[in-house]
Write a protein that holds these residues in place. Structure first.
Motif, mmCIF file in Angstrom:
data_model
loop_
_atom_site.group_PDB
_atom_site.id
_atom_site.type_symbol
_atom_site.label_atom_id
_atom_site.label_comp_id
_atom_site.label_asym_id
_atom_site.label_seq_id
_atom_site.Cartn_x
_atom_site.Cartn_y
_atom_site.Cartn_z
ATOM 1 N N HIS A 7 -14.730 -25.633 46.474
ATOM 2 C CA HIS A 7 -14.368 -24.190 46.690
ATOM 3 C C HIS A 7 -13.159 -24.047 45.880
ATOM 4 O O HIS A 7 -12.840 -22.735 45.576
ATOM 5 C CB HIS A 7 -14.062 -24.107 48.051
ATOM 6 N N ASP A 8 -12.407 -24.982 45.098
ATOM 7 C CA ASP A 8 -11.163 -24.626 44.531
ATOM 8 C C ASP A 8 -11.686 -24.487 42.877
ATOM 9 O O ASP A 8 -12.238 -25.065 42.153
ATOM 10 C CB ASP A 8 -10.504 -26.015 44.303
ATOM 11 N N ALA A 9 -11.218 -23.123 42.498
ATOM 12 C CA ALA A 9 -11.454 -22.507 41.403
ATOM 13 C C ALA A 9 -10.893 -23.543 40.192
ATOM 14 O O ALA A 9 -11.688 -23.357 39.277
ATOM 15 C CB ALA A 9 -10.946 -21.121 41.061
ATOM 16 N N ASP A 10 -9.690 -23.915 40.242
ATOM 17 C CA ASP A 10 -8.999 -24.756 39.104
ATOM 18 C C ASP A 10 -9.743 -25.959 38.960
ATOM 19 O O ASP A 10 -10.016 -26.550 37.760
ATOM 20 C CB ASP A 10 -7.697 -24.780 39.617
ATOM 21 N N GLU A 11 -10.390 -26.648 40.172
ATOM 22 C CA GLU A 11 -10.806 -27.850 40.049
ATOM 23 C C GLU A 11 -12.230 -27.577 39.466
ATOM 24 O O GLU A 11 -12.731 -28.419 38.525
ATOM 25 C CB GLU A 11 -11.284 -28.395 41.287
ATOM 26 N N VAL A 12 -13.141 -26.750 40.072
ATOM 27 C CA VAL A 12 -14.295 -26.288 39.214
ATOM 28 C C VAL A 12 -14.091 -26.284 37.586
ATOM 29 O O VAL A 12 -14.890 -26.804 37.116
ATOM 30 C CB VAL A 12 -14.762 -25.113 39.898
ATOM 31 N N ALA A 13 -13.125 -25.433 37.462
ATOM 32 C CA ALA A 13 -12.933 -25.088 35.815
ATOM 33 C C ALA A 13 -12.683 -26.535 35.174
ATOM 34 O O ALA A 13 -13.279 -26.927 34.115
ATOM 35 C CB ALA A 13 -11.872 -24.269 35.560
ATOM 36 N N ASP A 14 -11.901 -27.248 35.685
ATOM 37 C CA ASP A 14 -11.602 -28.514 35.081
ATOM 38 C C ASP A 14 -12.561 -29.380 34.951
ATOM 39 O O ASP A 14 -13.045 -30.135 34.098
ATOM 40 C CB ASP A 14 -10.615 -29.329 35.933
ATOM 41 N N ARG A 15 -13.684 -29.496 35.842
ATOM 42 C CA ARG A 15 -14.991 -30.250 35.897
ATOM 43 C C ARG A 15 -16.008 -29.626 34.658
ATOM 44 O O ARG A 15 -16.373 -30.720 33.961
ATOM 45 C CB ARG A 15 -15.738 -29.887 37.049
ATOM 46 N N VAL A 16 -15.865 -28.296 34.248
ATOM 47 C CA VAL A 16 -16.741 -27.912 33.439
ATOM 48 C C VAL A 16 -15.980 -28.404 32.125
ATOM 49 O O VAL A 16 -16.888 -28.675 31.049
ATOM 50 C CB VAL A 16 -16.831 -26.637 33.313
ATOM 51 N N ARG A 17 -14.838 -28.290 31.980
ATOM 52 C CA ARG A 17 -14.138 -28.754 30.711
ATOM 53 C C ARG A 17 -14.402 -30.288 30.444
ATOM 54 O O ARG A 17 -14.522 -30.576 29.240
ATOM 55 C CB ARG A 17 -12.579 -28.555 30.800
ATOM 56 N N ARG A 18 -14.416 -31.025 31.418
ATOM 57 C CA ARG A 18 -14.704 -32.439 31.167
ATOM 58 C C ARG A 18 -15.914 -32.713 31.070
ATOM 59 O O ARG A 18 -16.078 -33.599 30.134
ATOM 60 C CB ARG A 18 -14.198 -33.186 32.501
ATOM 61 N N LEU A 19 -16.790 -31.892 31.451
ATOM 62 C CA LEU A 19 -18.372 -32.104 31.221
ATOM 63 C C LEU A 19 -18.456 -31.772 29.691
ATOM 64 O O LEU A 19 -19.335 -32.678 28.855
ATOM 65 C CB LEU A 19 -19.295 -31.226 31.869
ATOM 66 N N LEU A 20 -17.611 -30.762 29.121
ATOM 67 C CA LEU A 20 -18.026 -30.677 27.609
ATOM 68 C C LEU A 20 -17.492 -31.467 27.004
ATOM 69 O O LEU A 20 -17.792 -31.796 25.754
ATOM 70 C CB LEU A 20 -17.618 -28.872 27.403
ATOM 71 N N ALA A 21 -16.136 -31.856 27.364
ATOM 72 C CA ALA A 21 -15.400 -32.776 26.436
ATOM 73 C C ALA A 21 -15.947 -34.093 26.424
ATOM 74 O O ALA A 21 -16.070 -34.995 25.632
ATOM 75 C CB ALA A 21 -14.061 -32.675 27.101
#
Length: 253
Positions: free
Chosen positions: A189-203
């Protein structure tokens, strides 16, 4: 970091006077819309309106097919004859494609919904049924699904384009499948946590599972559920984070 990725969401799921999610807001953020086809959610007016709104924004429309289960929102497994399941999928494809046609667009890919999505991760017969339906209707349509699933294996074997996706707001098990919704850690539910997950996925090509391990995930598309709490905020956070990193958001189909 990857230079491009698709951002998709499940939309068109309102029914009659019952409204689910904010489709217009999500369509301003995503590049692909997985639109319900009337079996698990969505009435004719909702589906036509959603397809028209997507077309107006240049958002690609995909058919989100499911079991015939309005009461359960398509989240209950149905032990169907594979032939009947294939017929149901063709029916849903044709229905949504008609709505797209009058809106000036077309169905560009297929994604299973809910219990059907989870079933075709391991259920080979139902996975083949979905693929048989796509191949019969339009073999040029890509199939969107979980990496390593029976569905994507069957799609590749049938000569279809198999597109792996990542769920930004769902928990993962140690074997790379989704945590069942009834279990702890299933939804984020945390927007910042979700965004960080996507960034890590791509990186790095990994996602942290609920057991604390890192799971390798390959994805061409990232999904944020339109009916999740704070869905619009999460989609906006993901889009902003990716754009800040110079990642292009582009539809895969």
């Amino acid at each position: 970091m990857s230079v491009r990725i698709d951002l998709n969401s499940d939309l068109g799921e309102s029914f009659g006077r019952w409204t689910l999610g904010d489709d217009d807001a999500m369509l301003d953020l995503v590049t692909s819309a997985n639109v319900a086809c009337g079996f698990h959610a969505g009435d004719a007016t909702t589906l036509r309106r959603t397809c028209a709104a997507a077309a107006a924004r240049g958002v690609v429309v995909g058919a989100q097919v499911g079991y015939r289960d309005l009461a359960g929102f398509g989240r209950r497994f149905v032990d169907m004859d594979p032939g009947e399941l294939a017929d149901d999928v063709v029916y849903q494809l044709g229905s949504l494609d008609g709505m797209c046609r009058v809106a000036g667009t077309a169905v560009r890919y297929l994604k299973p919904h809910g219990a059907l999505y989870n079933a075709v991760v391991h259920h080979a017969a139902q996975a083949r049924a979905v693929v048989d339906a796509v191949r019969a209707y339009d073999p040029a349509l890509p199939v969107l699904g979980l990496p390593g699933s029976e569905l994507l294996r069957a799609a590749e074997a049938a000569g279809l384009r198999a597109v792996p996706e990542f769920f930004v707001d769902r928990g993962y098990t140690g074997d790379g499948t989704l945590v069942p919704r009834a279990e702890p850690g299933a939804l984020l539910h945390d927007a910042d946590e979700v965004a960080d997950r996507v960034r890590r996925l791509l990186a790095e090509g990994v996602v942290r599972a609920v057991d604390g391990t890192d799971v390798t995930v390959r994805a061409e598309s990232a999904c944020v559920h339109g009916d999740s709490p704070g869905a619009v905020a999460m989609a906006a956070a993901v889009r902003a984070a990716l754009e800040a990193d110079g990642v292009a958001l582009e539809a895969f189909a």
